[in-house]
Design a protein around this motif. Structure first.
Motif, PDB file in Angstrom:
ATOM      1  N   PRO A  49      46.120  30.479 114.089  1.00  0.00           N
ATOM      2  CA  PRO A  49      46.766  31.524 113.301  1.00  0.00           C
ATOM      3  C   PRO A  49      45.782  32.439 112.570  1.00  0.00           C
ATOM      4  O   PRO A  49      44.600  32.135 112.477  1.00  0.00           O
ATOM      5  N   GLY A  50      46.303  33.543 112.059  1.00  0.00           N
ATOM      6  CA  GLY A  50      45.562  34.338 111.087  1.00  0.00           C
ATOM      7  C   GLY A  50      44.914  35.585 111.652  1.00  0.00           C
ATOM      8  O   GLY A  50      44.329  35.581 112.733  1.00  0.00           O
ATOM      9  N   GLY A  51      45.045  36.666 110.896  1.00  0.00           N
ATOM     10  CA  GLY A  51      44.413  37.933 111.258  1.00  0.00           C
ATOM     11  C   GLY A  51      42.905  37.799 111.351  1.00  0.00           C
ATOM     12  O   GLY A  51      42.263  38.412 112.204  1.00  0.00           O
ATOM     13  N   PHE A  52      42.322  36.962 110.469  1.00  0.00           N
ATOM     14  CA  PHE A  52      40.863  36.821 110.493  1.00  0.00           C
ATOM     15  C   PHE A  52      40.399  36.194 111.795  1.00  0.00           C
ATOM     16  O   PHE A  52      39.358  36.566 112.329  1.00  0.00           O
ATOM     17  N   ASN A  53      41.186  35.276 112.342  1.00  0.00           N
ATOM     18  CA  ASN A  53      40.795  34.681 113.627  1.00  0.00           C
ATOM     19  C   ASN A  53      40.928  35.692 114.768  1.00  0.00           C
ATOM     20  O   ASN A  53      40.116  35.704 115.692  1.00  0.00           O
ATOM     21  N   ARG A  54      41.956  36.547 114.707  1.00  0.00           N
ATOM     22  CA  ARG A  54      42.086  37.566 115.755  1.00  0.00           C
ATOM     23  C   ARG A  54      40.912  38.546 115.695  1.00  0.00           C
ATOM     24  O   ARG A  54      40.369  38.956 116.725  1.00  0.00           O
ATOM     25  N   ARG A  55      40.503  38.892 114.481  1.00  0.00           N
ATOM     26  CA  ARG A  55      39.358  39.800 114.363  1.00  0.00           C
ATOM     27  C   ARG A  55      38.089  39.134 114.886  1.00  0.00           C
ATOM     28  O   ARG A  55      37.277  39.766 115.574  1.00  0.00           O
TER      29      ARG A  55
END
Lengths: 415, 240
Positions: free
Chosen positions: A248-254
């Protein structure tokens, strides 16, 4: 390979196996130390003749290392990596000694050790994520870390993939002969207000930043578009990829976009890299649900304000019970003052248990955040206490800093 | 005063160790007593407002010099102090409100001169760790904190130390910090007021000019006691 190095590799494997067997550690550091003692030059020796990529920065190293390794594995080669986060020379040695001689290596690297690692291993690629305050009792100033990166990269031959949105990373990375800039975003800017180049003031506006001295955000080679839960990567040649991850998480996608850009430099097309990264689930125990004395608990790690900022974004809106455990051992940094930089106010109204060896510090912080909470010093007991206020079927969330997380993880099998 | 105004000075430059916590602690402790209070995050891109109580935090060498230049040019802080404003300055902020401190290259930088205190680079190891100070301020008692600084400070005749160092380094001569009128400086960095509610209330009583009702401080006092015990052993309990 030199005879001495070969001996060191064998000793490393034996000690690591013993360490795992008797349960004293994750089996990466002790063996590496023995290996390096037998053959001090062996790290450079083991790095020669293979592709080495290093991943560094304050937050996201372990996960991004895992993502990049997953991408490289699609080439069919077995990849060696320090998956458990042993990110200093002993951990590097154990990782390099753990697989075939030519296996590509993806090495998480402590930000303070990056210069030494560049010198010893001459990596093909360095992936530089972000820099912010962390363990200041040890490193004192995050700007000094950026300056050491700059000096070390000026003399290196490696290709750098770096976050264009983080001024401290840009300052550290731009001396490298070849840099691919990714606009990977940065939420935490409190350490970048003063210009690392001239001491002036950096201005952030409309997605970019600059200082009056001319130091400014480089034009990105890969840009990001974020709309709610959807992250899209846009490469300079017009290719667009929507990022789908199991973690999960936007930081992981970035971070995944940065890893995809790095994978391309190493010969793996971004689409194939991202597909492989999408299948990565738990990373060294993080993000997955474990059984803590029978209580299903999602384990998360945050160890500094920037990391917390990202995790709070992830857990915002959840209403189940949450345990926060804070220690201040050497590996955590002995000074928990940073708790006052974390916007705990965003946790909102939910059952909260303050835990860990420094739960008294955390409890005062939560009190001034206006958050009702209980304090249970022992993390296992804290999870049990939290579970009593959980609705049926709702798991407990546990966020620990470094040693608090690892202590609980060691006692908690996957659910 | 109708509304007590508290400003955290330049949190974008000075706030390395959670120092913003001091402003929050002061704000909440006033609010809990029913005092009308406003907390301002006074960033360095705007003019510093005139308020009743200022807190300054720690910063890295570059931002520390930049913050000093801006505060000196504007003159607002010195003017407010002359008009009776209260100041709590920790770590780099303490050095800034003193007379002189060294830049990263060692060159002396003129401070704001609100405290008669001169800071020089420490020749020995950087003082990093828990610090305990027996305060000379009335009703404050033992102070517990964490220090992490590269300079040592010598006081001139018009400043008095905040207290005597029991554990740690502080100014480097057995004392820590400096007081002059309503300006207090200390090397106990970060949220020193969270660990030491008595110091927070002394500053608030100066700023409001009145005695303050007690609060339920069991969490703060647990923390205060725990940190003193961790540094001093059991005797911390008796003296704290």
């Amino acid at each position: 390979m030199r005879l001495r190095t070969r001996l060191a590799v064998e000793a490393t494997a034996a000690v690591n196996q013993l360490s795992r067997h008797i349960g004293t550690g994750s089996g990466t550091v002790a063996g590496g130390r023995v290996g390096l003692a037998i053959a001090p030059g062996a790290l450079a020796d083991l790095g020669r003749g293979r592709t080495v990529a290093v991943v560094s920065g304050t937050n996201g190293k372990t996960t991004t290392t895992r993502l990049l390794a997953a991408a490289l594995e699609t080439s069919g080669a077995s990849v060696v990596t320090n998956a458990t986060g042993s990110n200093m020379p002993a951990g590097h040695f154990s990782a390099l000694a753990s697989g075939p001689r030519e296996a590509p290596a993806v090495l998480e690297t402590d930000e303070g050790y990056l210069p030494a690692t560049l010198r010893e291993l001459s990596p093909r690629l360095a992936l530089l994520l972000n820099l912010s305050r962390d363990q200041l009792d040890r490193s004192n100033e995050v700007r000094m870390v950026a300056k050491r990166w700059r000096d070390a990269l000026a003399g290196s031959t490696c290709t750098v993939v770096a976050n264009a949105d983080d001024p401290l990373v840009v300052f550290g990375a731009r001396s490298a002969p070849s840099v691919l800039w990714v606009a990977a975003g940065v939420h935490w800017r409190a350490d970048a207000g003063g210009c690392p180049a001239c001491g002036g003031r950096i201005r952030f506006a409309q997605g970019t930043w600059s200082c009056s001295c001319g130091f400014a955000r480089p034009v990105p080679d890969v840009a990001l578009e974020e709309r709610g839960e959807e992250t899209t990567a846009m490469f300079a040649d017009g290719r667009r990829f929507t990022i789908h991850l199991a973690i999960p998480g936007g930081f992981n996608r970035r971070n995944a976009v940065m890893a995809a850009a790095a994978a391309e430099v190493l010969g793996v097309p971004a689409d194939r890299a991202l597909e492989a990264m999408g299948k990565v689930e738990g990373v060294a125990g993080r993000f997955s649900v474990h059984s803590v004395r029978g209580v299903p608990t999602r384990l998360l790690l945050a160890k500094n304000p920037a990391g917390w900022d990202e995790l709070l974004e992830l857990v915002a809106g959840d209403t189940g019970p949450i345990v926060i455990a804070i220690n201040a051992r050497v590996a955590d940094g002995r000074d928990p003052s940073w708790l006052w930089d974390v916007p705990f106010e965003r946790l909102g109204s939910r059952p909260i248990v303050a835990s860990g060896e420094r739960s008294a510090d955390l409890s005062v912080r939560l009190h001034y955040a206006g958050l009702e909470h209980r304090r249970v010093k022992d993390p296992l007991e804290a999870v049990l206490a939290a579970s009593r206020s959980a609705q049926p079927g709702v798991s407990v969330e546990f966020i620990g800093n470094y040693t608090a997380f690892h202590d609980l993880l060691a006692k908690s099998p996957l659910a | 005063m109708t509304v007590l105004r508290i400003a955290v000075v330049y949190p974008d430059l000075l706030g390395t160790y959670g120092d913003g916590g001091n402003g929050l602690v002061l704000f909440r402790r006033a609010e809990r007593r029913g005092i009308a209070v406003e907390l301002i995050q006074a960033t360095s891109d705007a003019a510093l407002p005139a308020v009743d109580l200022y807190t300054l935090g720690g910063g890295e060498d570059g931002p520390q010099v930049l913050a000093t230049e801006r505060l000196g040019e504007a003159g607002t802080l010195a003017e407010a102090v002359a008009n009776g404003a209260v100041v709590l300055a920790v770590c780099a902020g303490y050095q800034i409100v003193g007379a002189r401190f060294p830049a990263a290259d060692g060159a002396p930088v003129d401070g704001l001169g609100l405290l008669d205190a001169i800071t020089e680079k420490s020749q020995g190891r950087r003082p990093v760790g828990e610090i305990v100070v027996e305060s000379e301020l009335e009703g404050v008692g033992m102070l517990t904190g964490f220090e992490n600084h590269g300079g040592l400070t010598t006081l001139g005749p018009s400043a008095s130390p905040l207290g005597r160092v029991c554990i740690g380094i502080g100014n480097g001569d057995g004392t820590d910090g400096a007081c002059s009128g309503r300006v207090v400086g200390t090397y106990l960095h970060g949220p020193v007021l969270a660990r030491n509610p008595a110091l927070a209330d002394l500053l608030l009583s100066w700023a409001t000019g009145r005695a303050l009702a007690p609060l339920d401080d069991h969490r703060e006092l647990d923390l205060h006691r725990e940190r003193l015990e961790a540094s001093l052993g059991r005797r911390g309990r008796r003296r704290g």
